[in-house]
Design a protein around this motif. Sequence first.
Motif, short mmCIF file in Angstrom:
data_model
loop_
_atom_site.label_atom_id
_atom_site.label_comp_id
_atom_site.label_asym_id
_atom_site.label_seq_id
_atom_site.Cartn_x
_atom_site.Cartn_y
_atom_site.Cartn_z
N PRO A 53 33.96 61.88 -24.94
CA PRO A 53 32.58 62.30 -25.13
C PRO A 53 31.62 61.44 -24.30
N ARG A 54 30.46 62.02 -23.97
CA ARG A 54 29.45 61.26 -23.22
C ARG A 54 29.04 60.04 -24.04
N LEU A 55 28.90 58.93 -23.35
CA LEU A 55 28.71 57.64 -24.02
C LEU A 55 27.25 57.41 -24.44
N SER A 56 27.05 57.11 -25.72
CA SER A 56 25.74 56.62 -26.16
C SER A 56 25.56 55.22 -25.60
N THR A 57 24.30 54.81 -25.42
CA THR A 57 24.09 53.53 -24.74
C THR A 57 22.73 52.94 -25.13
N VAL A 58 22.49 51.71 -24.72
CA VAL A 58 21.16 51.12 -24.87
C VAL A 58 20.55 51.04 -23.47
N HIS A 59 19.42 51.70 -23.30
CA HIS A 59 18.72 51.64 -22.03
C HIS A 59 17.87 50.38 -22.00
N ILE A 60 17.99 49.61 -20.91
CA ILE A 60 17.28 48.35 -20.80
C ILE A 60 16.17 48.46 -19.77
N ASP A 61 14.95 48.18 -20.18
CA ASP A 61 13.84 48.16 -19.22
C ASP A 61 13.64 46.73 -18.76
N MET A 62 14.15 46.43 -17.57
CA MET A 62 13.95 45.08 -17.04
C MET A 62 12.61 45.03 -16.32
N VAL A 63 12.10 43.83 -16.17
CA VAL A 63 10.93 43.64 -15.33
C VAL A 63 11.32 44.12 -13.92
N THR A 64 10.42 44.77 -13.22
CA THR A 64 10.78 45.21 -11.87
C THR A 64 10.71 44.01 -10.93
N GLY A 65 11.48 44.09 -9.84
CA GLY A 65 11.47 43.03 -8.85
C GLY A 65 10.08 42.83 -8.28
N ARG A 66 9.35 43.92 -8.12
CA ARG A 66 8.00 43.87 -7.56
C ARG A 66 7.04 43.11 -8.47
N ARG A 67 7.14 43.42 -9.76
CA ARG A 67 6.28 42.73 -10.73
C ARG A 67 6.60 41.24 -10.75
N LEU A 68 7.88 40.91 -10.73
CA LEU A 68 8.27 39.50 -10.75
C LEU A 68 7.78 38.78 -9.50
N ALA A 69 7.88 39.46 -8.34
CA ALA A 69 7.40 38.85 -7.10
C ALA A 69 5.91 38.53 -7.21
N GLU A 70 5.15 39.43 -7.83
CA GLU A 70 3.71 39.18 -7.99
C GLU A 70 3.46 37.99 -8.91
N LEU A 71 4.26 37.88 -9.96
CA LEU A 71 4.13 36.73 -10.86
C LEU A 71 4.41 35.43 -10.12
N VAL A 72 5.48 35.43 -9.32
CA VAL A 72 5.83 34.22 -8.56
C VAL A 72 4.67 33.85 -7.63
N ASP A 73 4.18 34.83 -6.92
CA ASP A 73 3.10 34.59 -5.97
C ASP A 73 1.85 34.05 -6.68
N GLY A 74 1.54 34.64 -7.82
CA GLY A 74 0.38 34.18 -8.59
C GLY A 74 0.52 32.72 -9.01
N MET A 75 1.74 32.37 -9.44
CA MET A 75 1.97 31.00 -9.91
C MET A 75 1.94 30.01 -8.75
N VAL A 76 2.39 30.43 -7.58
CA VAL A 76 2.34 29.57 -6.40
C VAL A 76 0.89 29.33 -6.00
N ARG A 77 0.07 30.38 -6.11
CA ARG A 77 -1.33 30.24 -5.71
C ARG A 77 -2.15 29.45 -6.73
N GLU A 78 -1.83 29.60 -8.01
CA GLU A 78 -2.57 28.92 -9.08
C GLU A 78 -1.62 28.09 -9.93
N PRO A 79 -1.08 27.03 -9.33
CA PRO A 79 -0.03 26.30 -10.05
C PRO A 79 -0.55 25.48 -11.22
N GLY A 80 -1.87 25.37 -11.36
CA GLY A 80 -2.41 24.49 -12.40
C GLY A 80 -2.27 25.04 -13.81
#
Lengths: 340, 340
Positions: free
Chosen positions: A294-321
Amino acid sequence: MSQTPKQSAERPVPTSADVARLAGVSRATVSYVLNNTSAVRISEPTRRRVREAAEELGYVPHAAARSLRAGHTRMVLLPTAHVPVGPLYSQFFNELQWALRRLDYTVVQYGSLGLEGDEAARAWAELRPVAVVSFGEVALTRHSVDVLKRSGAKAVITLGPRRVEGAHSLVMDQSEIGSCAVSHLVARGRRAIGVVMPEQPGLELFSEPRLEGARRAASVTGARIEPLPLSYDEESAAALAARWRELELDAVYAYNDEHAQLLMRALQDADIDVPGATAVIGADDLLLGRLLRPRLSTVHIDMVTGRRLAELVDGMVREPGDEPEIHDLMGARAVHRESS
Amino acid sequence: MSQTPKQSAERPVPTSADVARLAGVSRATVSYVLNNTSAVRISEPTRRRVREAAEELGYVPHAAARSLRAGHTRMVLLPTAHVPVGPLYSQFFNELQWALRRLDYTVVQYGSLGLEGDEAARAWAELRPVAVVSFGEVALTRHSVDVLKRSGAKAVITLGPRRVEGAHSLVMDQSEIGSCAVSHLVARGRRAIGVVMPEQPGLELFSEPRLEGARRAASVTGARIEPLPLSYDEESAAALAARWRELELDAVYAYNDEHAQLLMRALQDADIDVPGATAVIGADDLLLGRLLRPRLSTVHIDMVTGRRLAELVDGMVREPGDEPEIHDLMGARAVHRESS
């Protein structure tokens, strides 16, 4: 540790002084041109002459020298160890790498097998990354975060199940996945639920909190939870299926879709009806689950997107305080198909 | 490109001069102790004092400075782009990383998405790696190899389907896989053979030579080869299965086991008997193939082990004068199960 490099018959590595000599300009001019410094006015013919001389000599600027001058690099370091990476993570890595490149960062994955805590932090710090994004494979402490920050890292970001003091933590709460799976099984009337615990090293980072989430969801309803160690091979699955009836389980959350495929096949080969006798649910929502019968039931996982994470990294680099922040970045929901 | 780092309220990054001052020794002594130079005799109490001062200040040696002095690093750079990595490659990567670490190298994967040829080579050269092991995702030329060698790389090694002039090439002849698959199908009496060509970008590096191998094996026997573009989703597989009878094929080599699983499911859903009407063979010999019904025939691939490759890298770093060598490092053999 390091050996003296053999010079022998090799040509010497060209330097910026060689380029300056050939182009008839100063070393500073070479540096300005090749590092694309726009603050200094240099005529186009001169720029061309420098580039041609560099090309002719095969000269490449030394990132090390540049980072010594600037005190930091544009390098984002991602420590990687030996956790088996599934399709979900591969895609996420690709996205993150792509998005960081668009923001003009260089992404470097640093092999950190066998490194722990402070030793790991010191090894990474030697490369003077501007940001470190750790996926929780290497356990960091408050002190390792300090080592990295003292070496010039503007942002230390941990993704993964655990918070690390002093670091920005993007918590991906794995327990939510186990909780979702078990809540789904309980809602479908199941009361004795196995939880597959993969025996592959490294996966306990994910499987332990998932089991905890499963217990939490079960405790509210009085359902029974039974941890089931399983290594990812046919023999182990067959052995587990052979003692299935003794276990008196009416459902199983199989860690992920791949383990679910393995166990479901073994149960079917042992004439245990899925979902009649035992309901099965996986996690990750991979294509393969829809290809099973039978078709498998599952848990769908919504991960943070790579794009969103890249923006977070960039924000923290710019405002490290800013004070370390905690973001909860993962969502999970059960997907009901035929196996449960 | 680079911005001036914000200093603001941050503490300054500690330097080796700070450590020297606190420990009451010279900067040279600090460098000797922290880089574990054994050539220089320094008493244990002094070593301890330097280490404690470094610890107190949070000082970490700068790999960049060290590599500027030594002219090279112990870094092995593995360029990675966006090729989807399957379980076979993940395991290989882990092994390679582990084996290189044991030989005292640092493994760094350099995100090279969107970089090509010389541009890529220059970006890697900036980190002054002692060796570059490229998996063929980024196309290198003779000139890019020169750029790397001029910057101090002792070994440039390409794995993958193509030879690169000037580099040590560890050729993994992908065409052998297609040839094996088709020879197996022909030996089982099939004469009209589809070859699945995945539409995912990056995979053509593997799929094109595999198709070529399939054609080569077929040409000897007069069998017909039909390339079948397929994207990795249910809809495409269903569409292909819907026009299967028009194609008049009696067999298909489905690129790898995962694509074989997808296509076999679609064929079965369209009431096309496997292997009666159409034989199916995959490649990679993954566990999943044994879990399918009928059990999937496949091509087993013998890749070079990570340990063996690490030894080759180390040998080339130690004896860089040798002429570029070509090793053929891949074996392939068909594994017959029930689907063909």
